[in-house]
Design an enzyme around this catalytic site. Sequence first.
Site, short mmCIF file in Angstrom:
data_model
loop_
_atom_site.label_atom_id
_atom_site.label_comp_id
_atom_site.label_asym_id
_atom_site.label_seq_id
_atom_site.Cartn_x
_atom_site.Cartn_y
_atom_site.Cartn_z
N HIS A 268 58.49 48.16 45.67
CA HIS A 268 57.65 47.84 44.54
C HIS A 268 56.22 47.48 44.96
O HIS A 268 55.25 47.89 44.33
CB HIS A 268 58.29 46.67 43.77
CG HIS A 268 57.54 46.27 42.56
ND1 HIS A 268 57.64 46.94 41.37
CD2 HIS A 268 56.66 45.26 42.35
CE1 HIS A 268 56.86 46.37 40.48
NE2 HIS A 268 56.24 45.35 41.05
N HIS B 18 57.93 47.77 33.54
CA HIS B 18 58.79 46.60 33.64
C HIS B 18 60.18 47.01 33.19
O HIS B 18 60.79 46.42 32.31
CB HIS B 18 58.24 45.44 32.79
CG HIS B 18 58.20 44.16 33.55
ND1 HIS B 18 58.46 42.93 33.01
CD2 HIS B 18 57.92 43.91 34.85
CE1 HIS B 18 58.34 41.99 33.93
NE2 HIS B 18 58.01 42.57 35.06
#
Lengths: 752, 226, 87, 87
Positions: free
Chosen positions: A58, A107
């Site tokens: 990430h 998200h």
Amino acid sequence: MSKTPLDTVEHAAATPDVELPWAELGLKKDEYERVVEILGRRPTGAELAMYSVMWSEHCSYKSSKVHLRQFGEKAPESDALLVGIGENAGVVDVGQGYAVTFKVESHNHPSYVEPYQGAATGVGGIVRDIIAMGARPVAVVDPLRFGAADHPDTKRVLPGVVAGIGGYGNCLGLPNIGGEVVFDACYQGNPLVNAGAIGVMRHEDIHLAKASGAGNKVILYGARTGGDGIGGASILASETFDDAKPSKRPAVQVGDPFQEKLLIECTLEAFAEKLVVGIQDLGAAGLSCATSELASNGSGGMTVVLDDVPLRDSTLSPEEILMSESQERMCAVVEPDKVDRFLEICDKWDVIATVIGEVTDGDRLEIFWHGEKIVDVDPRTVAHEGPTYERPYARPAWQDELQADDAGKLPRPQSGEELKDQVLKLVASPNQASKQWITQQYDHFVQGNTVLAQPEDSGMIRIDEASGLGVAIATDGNGRYAKLDPYTGAQLALAEAYRNVATTGAKPLAVSDCLNFGSPEDPAVMWQFAEAVRGLADGCQQLGTPVTGGNVSLYNQTGEAAIHPTPVVAVLGVIDDVARRTPVAFQEEGQLLYLLGDTREEFGGSAWSQVVHDHLGGLPPKVDLERERLLGEILISASRDGMIDSAHDLSDGGLIQAVVESALLGGKGARLVVPDGLDAFTFLFSESAGRAIVAVPRSEEVRFNDMCGARGLPATRIGVVDGDTVQVQGEFSLPLTDLREAHEGTIPALLA
Amino acid sequence: MTARIGVVTFPGSLDDRDTQRAIRVAGAEPVALWHKDKDLKQVDAVVLCGGFSYGDYLRAGAIARFSPVMDTVIDQAKAGLPVLGICNGFQILTEAHLLPGGMLGNDHLHFICRDQKLRVENADTAWTTDYEAGQEIHIPLKNMDGRYVADRRTLDELEAEGRVAFRYLDFNPNGSLNDIAGITNAAGNVVGLMPHPEHAVESLIGTGRTDGLPFFTSILKKLVNA
Amino acid sequence: MARVVVDVMLKPEILDPQGQAVQRALPRLGFEGISDVRQGKRFELEVDGPVDEAALARIHDLAESFLANTVIEDFTVRVEEVAEAAK
Amino acid sequence: MARVVVDVMLKPEILDPQGQAVQRALPRLGFEGISDVRQGKRFELEVDGPVDEAALARIHDLAESFLANTVIEDFTVRVEEVAEAAK
Ligand SMILES: Nc1ncnc2c1ncn2[C@@H]1O[C@H](COP(=O)(O)OP(=O)(O)O)[C@@H](O)[C@H]1O
Ligand SMILES: [Mg+2]
């Protein structure tokens, strides 16, 4: 009470044989060895915490960065680009001294676990990125993907996600001006919750995330730090350094939009008084990320006293404090003589602010806890020198078969009656139905500058009251197209977003993206990713719109099944005077409808093939970016010169979908004639790219035709705005009331 | 000399800049007021604007009502200072008992944002004289807690005294009793409503209508002619 | 330190759509025999020092003026005993 | 008929912005000595028939699956005694 001694740098040097739980923290063996090599000793627990989060997929883009490089390498020359890839968000010059920053982020996973909070904190995170550039956020957008519309879990996920995006964005006072809602079974276990934000500033107000100037103070401000989102660090804290069981650490973060609103106001006030040297938001990897990035982008080093971080939970270990992803926090670098004023502004807004460190003239990031040094690293190695993978990729074996399964062979409607039924079915299908039930949960009006919002082709915000200068944004992506051909699919997403912006009269300037894919460890997925990035980079080069930033979300899959490759593309445009914007709705009876562009028999991945045949196969529509550019120029000129009163781009669902939308929005019907050389079915349902419909006042017809003719854009007169039905001559006629019921009834029936 | 109209910013206020713009568009002078100051800077009227003051975390408007500025607003409103509460401002006025009744969550439990049709029921308040009684207007509405409630007696009294200033038409967006969109106090100087007139003062922006402008021109005329 | 709980409920005559939404969902979830549901708020206050009459009276005032809006809500104040029938 | 009360509170480790907002307002209202405030939900269920073990167990299931979001909330279920220390 901790019984084992604190794992200080000194202790680590003295105990080289202690094994740290690197695997539990998600590091690979060679990555851990690399850390040891960099440090020349084993890392302390706190150092390991930092490396493990910053080297995660990430934060480090380790699987994707070899491909993402193309965005820089192929970046077209653009005077508009003020800040490019690599910062919190890119910045684009929009003229008159204004700069605009925008970015889209994902998200996805948190929103599946806890839809409301996951989506809410997604909005919070992207908005902090925008503030961190020095800009006042002015709007948000939310491209969303969910599982099948009628799946019971969609009823759990979607309302929560929508309420969360609304709950957070509405409370921040940011108009929501665009986005997408797409349903497909492939997203059942992996909804995609992407959120984008736009901010505006003057050129001279651009701020960067860097800490320079020895002696400058590092101020942490905003929410107290709690035990949010620190899974791995708890293991580290407990198993290695403490014999107490890890206390409960929440897997889910709860957002506090009110706190974020205060953060926005006090940050902007500090900017206005020129109190800030460097600034960074705290998002993924929290303080680990903020301190290492600030230090590594600056010229010097940094010391941080972790004891000074205000805590919500006094039991947190230093590793946990470093990894905590508590929301609504920012980090500013401030010159010593401006610290008091900075703290005063925070106090005015009831925001907690604490000096936690200082910029040094060294080159190390040193972090202290209880007076002892627990981190001593070169911040570049944490922030920028993470691993890079050349993951293997290969075109999957099934791709040929999929493409061979041509949608052109699907049975087509045989009569006007059948056509009509399929039109009704199309406009009522969840993906094509009105999303008003969703978008009316978002504030479109706040800030008093919204010129266009949903369901217009792009959102548009006025940024200068006197001149009428405005910006437009559209986000698009079509996972079905990308599944059939990821290279073309990514370009189609770009083309569509570009077209959407141009349709409203704004000139496309720059691109951001959110690349949602399955596991990079699957060569087939990695191939999809590589192809999509290549397609997007080539496309941006050709259209002259640089990629200014974006986000990659990998591992979107359930077991072996990956989601459709879903590159979501956001295009930002500028319009000199928002008074010239072109709306979607039909404005006046009698105006002439023109179809711009070429219509071919293209049904692969189409809405029609999905709705009528539940089919996905063949090739997606062809892309012709030169044509897109020409179409864009015509739409912009026509808007500027007042030749058209409404326009709507054609995309999924084809021409009939666009006509029905314009008709319903304007409350005026249309009479259509199938042009020579086309059959009614292809005319209505084909999804050929590079097309739009426009409504031309009769007085402008000659001028408009001349312009299209002179520039070589096919423009075909297809009908007229008229009555209260949508009629296709010789085929069928559908009353607007029936269309409205079909189009607007679906989503409430599924979700309300 | 034009009128000076104060706009209070609480933490979490959202429409303060828009309200200032609307006041400017109407030709008056907006004055920014801060929730921690008791001082109203000698303004001629006050607008409590929309937003989520203190996140609306306890009840909409409940915490803002105890801000220092409200002590002064409450005193002066009782003495005749014109006060307009829009959305969150309306909620604050009910919490402060300057207006009767209370505001609760929308009956459908969702935030709602739409172009809302209203009827002006009372064109005699300080903020509505530029409308005609019975006039139908469209004003943007956006709220989570827009359901006006009051006990029977209060409702009867409001109706009997003509103190329902605005009523929702065609569609009740939140379950408000008697379709009430806005009310006034008995003296007509304090008015609260859920829809947002400050978002309807410029063509092109928002819904493109300017039906909200008369709020601000009404008060301007009243103050300038006073 | 002691805990005082303030429960705030809408007055009975006021429509409670949240409670109703719960109640309407019950049959779908296979629950019968619940004739009414109301949803309110619960505040847990951690009080420093002893919770004597005076402290309770002050919290009562707090509830009346702040935690509840007595135009639309009723409230109760009580000292919480030891942990209740746990989850 | 009996009343069963389900109290739902955010888990202690989860941020409670609502409770925080209330707590931060207290000094301004002149209240000292309250060191923490948490805000949760209270459901009052009116149950037809006796509230025996089986009924409570069912309500427990209901709370777990529907009234509380156990990802972030804890809950308690209890039968409410007669009217409490009234307002
Ligand atoms: N898909 C992408 N396309 C272009 N740029 C990207 C992409 N993904 C990430 N980037 C850029 O890489 C940098 C790091 O990304 P990210 O970690 O998301 O930023 P942040 O640290 O602000 O969260 C940013 O400048 C971002 O814009
Ligand atoms: Mg960032």
